[in-house]
Design a protein around this motif. Sequence first.
Motif, PDB file in Angstrom:
ATOM      1  N   ILE A   1     -27.958  21.242 -47.661  1.00 60.36           N
ATOM      2  CA  ILE A   1     -27.858  19.878 -47.911  1.00 60.36           C
ATOM      3  C   ILE A   1     -28.601  19.340 -49.008  1.00 60.36           C
ATOM      4  N   TRP A   2     -28.114  18.405 -49.798  1.00 60.79           N
ATOM      5  CA  TRP A   2     -28.876  17.934 -50.826  1.00 60.79           C
ATOM      6  C   TRP A   2     -29.389  16.521 -50.503  1.00 60.79           C
TER       7      TRP A   2
ATOM      8  N   ARG B   1     -42.879  21.664 -54.662  1.00 59.95           N
ATOM      9  CA  ARG B   1     -42.401  22.674 -55.570  1.00 59.95           C
ATOM     10  C   ARG B   1     -40.761  22.513 -55.202  1.00 59.95           C
ATOM     11  N   ARG B   2     -40.355  22.122 -53.993  1.00 63.58           N
ATOM     12  CA  ARG B   2     -39.027  21.920 -53.634  1.00 63.58           C
ATOM     13  C   ARG B   2     -38.396  20.801 -54.077  1.00 63.58           C
ATOM     14  N   HIS B   3     -38.999  19.822 -54.828  1.00 66.14           N
ATOM     15  CA  HIS B   3     -38.448  18.409 -55.445  1.00 66.14           C
ATOM     16  C   HIS B   3     -38.145  18.671 -56.981  1.00 66.14           C
TER      17      HIS B   3
ATOM     18  N   ILE C   1     -32.351   7.082 -53.176  1.00 67.53           N
ATOM     19  CA  ILE C   1     -33.455   6.545 -52.740  1.00 67.53           C
ATOM     20  C   ILE C   1     -34.177   7.293 -51.721  1.00 67.53           C
ATOM     21  N   THR C   2     -33.621   8.099 -50.809  1.00 58.44           N
ATOM     22  CA  THR C   2     -34.082   8.855 -49.848  1.00 58.44           C
ATOM     23  C   THR C   2     -35.140   9.818 -50.627  1.00 58.44           C
ATOM     24  N   ALA C   3     -34.811  10.672 -51.269  1.00 57.59           N
ATOM     25  CA  ALA C   3     -35.396  11.575 -52.008  1.00 57.59           C
ATOM     26  C   ALA C   3     -36.805  11.051 -52.872  1.00 57.59           C
ATOM     27  N   ALA C   4     -36.071   9.861 -53.517  1.00 59.56           N
ATOM     28  CA  ALA C   4     -37.277   9.204 -54.281  1.00 59.56           C
ATOM     29  C   ALA C   4     -38.660   8.544 -53.255  1.00 59.56           C
ATOM     30  N   VAL C   5     -38.225   8.211 -51.979  1.00 63.16           N
ATOM     31  CA  VAL C   5     -39.198   7.889 -51.095  1.00 63.16           C
ATOM     32  C   VAL C   5     -40.087   9.047 -50.487  1.00 63.16           C
ATOM     33  N   LEU C   6     -39.285  10.206 -50.326  1.00 61.44           N
ATOM     34  CA  LEU C   6     -39.972  11.444 -49.860  1.00 61.44           C
ATOM     35  C   LEU C   6     -40.797  11.911 -51.048  1.00 61.44           C
TER      36      LEU C   6
ATOM     37  N   LEU D   1     -33.770   4.988 -69.062  1.00 58.93           N
ATOM     38  CA  LEU D   1     -34.104   6.538 -68.550  1.00 58.93           C
ATOM     39  C   LEU D   1     -34.767   6.369 -67.106  1.00 58.93           C
ATOM     40  N   HIS D   2     -34.070   7.156 -66.311  1.00 57.15           N
ATOM     41  CA  HIS D   2     -34.437   7.230 -64.944  1.00 57.15           C
ATOM     42  C   HIS D   2     -34.782   8.553 -64.366  1.00 57.15           C
ATOM     43  N   THR D   3     -35.538   8.723 -63.650  1.00 49.70           N
ATOM     44  CA  THR D   3     -35.797  10.016 -63.162  1.00 49.70           C
ATOM     45  C   THR D   3     -35.385  10.164 -61.647  1.00 49.70           C
ATOM     46  N   VAL D   4     -34.689  11.155 -61.485  1.00 48.41           N
ATOM     47  CA  VAL D   4     -33.962  11.280 -60.168  1.00 48.41           C
ATOM     48  C   VAL D   4     -34.385  12.287 -59.546  1.00 48.41           C
ATOM     49  N   CYS D   5     -34.851  12.391 -58.300  1.00 42.89           N
ATOM     50  CA  CYS D   5     -35.164  13.634 -57.229  1.00 42.89           C
ATOM     51  C   CYS D   5     -34.231  14.241 -56.550  1.00 42.89           C
ATOM     52  N   PHE D   6     -34.253  15.452 -56.374  1.00 41.43           N
ATOM     53  CA  PHE D   6     -33.092  16.112 -55.510  1.00 41.43           C
ATOM     54  C   PHE D   6     -33.999  17.126 -54.511  1.00 41.43           C
TER      55      PHE D   6
END
Length: 187
Positions: free
Chosen positions: A168-169, A144-146, A173-178, A157-162
Amino acid sequence: MTRAELLARFNLLPPLSDPFLPAHAQAAAVLLPLQEGERGLELILTRRSRHLRHHPGQVSFPGGRVEETDISLWHTALRESEEEIGLDPSLCQPLGRLRAQYTVSGFALTPFVGLVDASARFTANPAEVEEVFQVPLEYLLDLRRHHLFTLRRRGRLHTVCFIRWQGIWVWGITAAVLHQFALQVAR
């Protein structure tokens, strides 16, 4: 939590077997160092030094590209963690690895999960790391925090995670791995 409980919960791949990586990608490895803390299991993250040429100031895992002297990707993750945050390799036990991910800069990045002894202390190498901090793992694995966004880059098209943590955002790749780790745990 015991090592066996962690392995069963996280559904990780074997830790010390290197994955097959295509020849066109540059091999790299990062460590997701977990340590028992005041808030349960905590993930140690870094903020990259602002003077770095690539990704200055971004949140990242300790890690980097493979060097000729590295005997395995696990060794790469440990060597880089020692260089960047002063982690004594003898204080980190391998739990497993996640599937390799490919970066837009041409790296095949293999994430390893390691359990760090509670006695370990961290010192940021100012040449590479501005800050070392810890975040509760439960927070980072909460889908729910992603925040997922679809972007167009070079016609694809690319999906990007935050993921936001105390102002802090975490992204890239760090968020993608998480995100991959959270999906794997949720299964």
